[in-house]
Motif scaffolding. Structure first.
Motif, PDB file in Angstrom:
ATOM      1  N   VAL A 105       0.856  -1.195   0.000  1.00  0.00           N
ATOM      2  CA  VAL A 105       0.000   0.000   0.000  1.00  0.00           C
ATOM      3  C   VAL A 105       0.892   1.245   0.000  1.00  0.00           C
ATOM      4  O   VAL A 105       0.653   2.198  -0.740  1.00  0.00           O
ATOM      5  N   GLY A 106       1.939   1.202   0.834  1.00  0.00           N
ATOM      6  CA  GLY A 106       2.859   2.336   0.881  1.00  0.00           C
ATOM      7  C   GLY A 106       3.489   2.613  -0.473  1.00  0.00           C
ATOM      8  O   GLY A 106       3.572   3.775  -0.910  1.00  0.00           O
ATOM      9  N   ALA A 107       3.899   1.556  -1.174  1.00  0.00           N
ATOM     10  CA  ALA A 107       4.515   1.726  -2.501  1.00  0.00           C
ATOM     11  C   ALA A 107       3.492   2.255  -3.498  1.00  0.00           C
ATOM     12  O   ALA A 107       3.780   3.180  -4.268  1.00  0.00           O
ATOM     13  N   ALA A 108       2.287   1.694  -3.471  1.00  0.00           N
ATOM     14  CA  ALA A 108       1.257   2.145  -4.423  1.00  0.00           C
ATOM     15  C   ALA A 108       0.935   3.617  -4.213  1.00  0.00           C
ATOM     16  O   ALA A 108       0.723   4.365  -5.173  1.00  0.00           O
ATOM     17  N   ARG A 109       0.932   4.037  -2.953  1.00  0.00           N
ATOM     18  CA  ARG A 109       0.624   5.444  -2.663  1.00  0.00           C
ATOM     19  C   ARG A 109       1.730   6.392  -3.105  1.00  0.00           C
ATOM     20  O   ARG A 109       1.516   7.603  -3.170  1.00  0.00           O
ATOM     21  N   MET A 110       2.917   5.850  -3.341  1.00  0.00           N
ATOM     22  CA  MET A 110       4.001   6.700  -3.844  1.00  0.00           C
ATOM     23  C   MET A 110       3.915   6.860  -5.370  1.00  0.00           C
ATOM     24  O   MET A 110       4.629   7.669  -5.941  1.00  0.00           O
ATOM     25  N   ALA A 111       3.085   6.048  -6.003  1.00  0.00           N
ATOM     26  CA  ALA A 111       3.007   6.067  -7.466  1.00  0.00           C
ATOM     27  C   ALA A 111       1.875   6.979  -7.930  1.00  0.00           C
ATOM     28  O   ALA A 111       0.918   7.224  -7.192  1.00  0.00           O
ATOM     29  N   HIS A 112       1.989   7.443  -9.159  1.00  0.00           N
ATOM     30  CA  HIS A 112       0.903   8.230  -9.737  1.00  0.00           C
ATOM     31  C   HIS A 112      -0.344   7.364  -9.885  1.00  0.00           C
ATOM     32  O   HIS A 112      -0.250   6.160 -10.127  1.00  0.00           O
ATOM     33  N   ALA A 113      -1.504   8.014  -9.804  1.00  0.00           N
ATOM     34  CA  ALA A 113      -2.766   7.267  -9.842  1.00  0.00           C
ATOM     35  C   ALA A 113      -2.961   6.544 -11.171  1.00  0.00           C
ATOM     36  O   ALA A 113      -3.590   5.483 -11.232  1.00  0.00           O
ATOM     37  N   GLU A 114      -2.407   7.109 -12.262  1.00  0.00           N
ATOM     38  CA  GLU A 114      -2.624   6.433 -13.552  1.00  0.00           C
ATOM     39  C   GLU A 114      -1.832   5.128 -13.663  1.00  0.00           C
ATOM     40  O   GLU A 114      -2.090   4.324 -14.561  1.00  0.00           O
ATOM     41  N   ARG A 115      -0.894   4.962 -12.775  1.00  0.00           N
ATOM     42  CA  ARG A 115      -0.214   3.656 -12.715  1.00  0.00           C
ATOM     43  C   ARG A 115      -1.145   2.732 -11.929  1.00  0.00           C
ATOM     44  O   ARG A 115      -1.166   2.760 -10.702  1.00  0.00           O
TER      45      ARG A 115
END
Lengths: 395, 395
Positions: A105-115
């Motif tokens: 979750v932490g990694a996903a939150r660091m990524a842009h939403a379109e990813r």
């Protein structure tokens, strides 16, 4: 030179030989340290002291006076050199599954939403896949499960994060951490590495290879005891962006301020959640003493020598075609276990255990033998192969 | 009759008096069992056996032969009667914070999407509020923080779920679990109760009052040891709808099938996540032996008598106006602690501890005294008030 004699020579030359005395062992050949590490001799005395004196006599005072409160970071720093991390990046606590959730979750939150994709290696230990599905669902992503051989090309502009096992729990295959990390980075994605089957078994080089986040368990090659707490690594420069889905009071900047508003602590403690499980935590700390002055490179050298020798003995002792190794032959692709496919593997493992050779069985047809270089000898490897041959030949 | 004499009479008449011998105590008056329970005498021997024999000798075999694998449900069933739950609804594992997350996300997922609010009692222990924010964020809800006195009217058609503390950690106020649960249900909402400060201190009646979900810690009045695993209650008829945000392999219908597809187990094990922390788990199990043949009603009777008597002693011994009790006087509103507001509370508590009376301090001005009826005597209560008066009068 016959194989028992060769084992004797190899054991004589083993620079880690003396470490065996740091564990409580018996005449069993214990090749299941990749599931539950053997008991380090320092643990019983330390546990007795933790229970009787720190809990029983000091009670609440131990949170400060016995260093309980800071143990998650302190023990994280003790694990750090074993996985190639500088201090201040690892915190211990919670189960591996819970840490996979935090990390992903932490990694996903660091990524842009379109990813919008989380890439997972398709042969992963089940819990990683289940938790990845939950992390994806809760961060608006979808999971893409990919065979590890195709991971490199799976990373793309839609990849938010990837979750990859360093060593496959079933086959013992070692994945290319530096190469896959670089490939993910080239695609603009982050990688979470699951080190359950590599921490304490081989050099990981988290910092050197620019790994983003990692999780690992401590009850396998780190011998922390049954269900001992897992660890979470968040690379230092990513820590300010780490937005945990489990922001418990232990990760608050001022935990005893009891503020109704959450403010995340800096550094590794941001990965903490609730009150840490002190008995298991301090058993782990005592267990880690066996690593004093043990270079992980020496562990890796012995691990490869052990698995090479075990495979040599299996080839020499067993009738051709009765087992098939699914563990890669090249050292660069091998963890610290050997997995043999075998007919009636469940019954064969029962027979092995009855004869004092303990590995484990993974459905439907795999015998797993884990080699923990700190306490497994070459004589153990030879005996395991010999007993396996006896069991197979009498069936 | 003077107060020391009254204490002696009360102790003589105490039906739980013999239980004190089941704990490791010294000449300290220990009134911090609402933070960390004292060491039950059964634990050190059991821990030594778990470490040396179950881990050290049986090793991996203990997962089945020593009952490790099923310990989360087994110990849950041991806690169940203490909180008024029939078997099969409680599972032990993970921290309280992690269980609050499971319970609140699980509750929110049982609600219709148009119910977009999670109501939280505004005086809650911080972690509950932080985790509620995370659960709300990850399920598309928002948190509404409400003073406990206004909770009843806060429940409405937008309420998905509520998170309420049974006993306020600071003031010791006991909230109306039956009434608030009924009010939430009347509004079509679910309630998650946090039992950290009531489990083992008073009858909870989970089943009788139709509570939906509950969490609680085991290291306070249940004496499980520092950071011992928490518990999760999901009412039986809600279990099929419980959709955990942490679906680890331990909650899979067939954990050793190692299937890449998650299928949730039935019943309480659905609340499990990763590998349970066995050392802490089994220390807790040994700690629970002190409850054999102890009716929780007797514990409640003694708890109220102890806090009444302590307040009587405080009133008698202390100069008027030097402390103010923020713990409610009516029994129906009181947990098992007394909280006194006091000038320089931090320094006063340090002085108390130096004189062998251990409570704790909560910023900015609260002295907390927890009364664990299994091992606290009326003489302890009298001495605590007497020493407090000495400390206060010499300042």
């Amino acid at each position: 030179m016959n194989l028992p004699e060769k084992a004797r020579k190899l054991d004589e030359a083993d620079v880690l030989r003396a470490k065996r005395a740091d564990f409580v062992l018996d005449d069993t050949v214990y090749l299941d340290g990749n599931s539950l590490g053997a008991l380090p001799a320092a643990v019983p005395g330390r546990m007795a002291d933790v229970v009787a004196r720190e809990w029983g006599r000091l009670r609440i005072r131990s949170w400060t006076e016995s260093g309980w409160w800071t143990s998650p970071e302190r023990i994280g720093d003790r694990i750090a050199p074993l996985v190639g991390a500088a201090p201040g990046q690892i915190v211990v606590g919670d189960s591996t599954s819970v840490n996979v959730f935090k990390a992903l979750v932490g990694a996903a939150r660091m990524a842009h939403a379109e990813r919008d994709e989380i890439v997972v290696d398709a042969t992963t230990f089940p819990t990683d896949g289940y938790i990845a599905e939950s992390a994806a669902r809760m961060t608006g992503r979808r999971v893409v499960a990919v065979d590890p051989s195709e991971l490199r090309t799976a990373f793309g502009p839609r990849t938010a994060a990837a979750l990859v096992n360093h060593v496959d729990y079933r086959s013992g295959r070692l994945h290319d951490l530096p190469g896959l990390t670089a490939a993910a980075h080239a695609a603009g994605a982050l990688v979470v590495w699951d080190l359950c089957h590599s921490a304490g078994a081989l050099p990981v080089g988290l910092d050197a290879h620019g790994v983003d986040l990692a999780v690992g368990c401590t009850y396998k090659y780190l011998n922390g005891g049954p269900g001992s707490p897992a660890f979470l690594y968040v690379r230092e420069d990513l820590q300010p962006r780490f937005d945990s889905p489990l922001p418990g009071w232990n990760s608050h900047r001022d935990p005893f301020g009891m503020s109704p508003r959450y403010e995340a602590a800096d550094g590794a403690p941001r990965g903490r959640v609730g009150t840490p499980d002190i008995l298991s935590m301090l058993a782990l700390e005592a267990a880690l003493e066996v690593w004093d002055e043990v270079p992980i490179e020496a562990v890796r050298d012995k691990s490869l020598a052990l698995t090479d020798f075990f495979l040599e003995c299996v080839t020499a002792y067993l009738p051709a075609g009765r087992v098939e190794s699914i563990t890669p032959v090249p050292h660069a692709e091998r963890g610290s276990q050997v997995a043999l496919r075998c007919a009636d593997a469940g019954e064969v493992m029962d027979a092995l255990i009855a004869r004092g050779v303990v590995g484990d069985y993974r459905r439907p047809d795999v015998l797993r033998f884990g080699f923990t270089p700190l306490y497994v000898s070459f004589a153990d490897a030879e005996r395991a192969a010999r007993v396996l041959a006896e069991v197979i030949s009498t069936r």
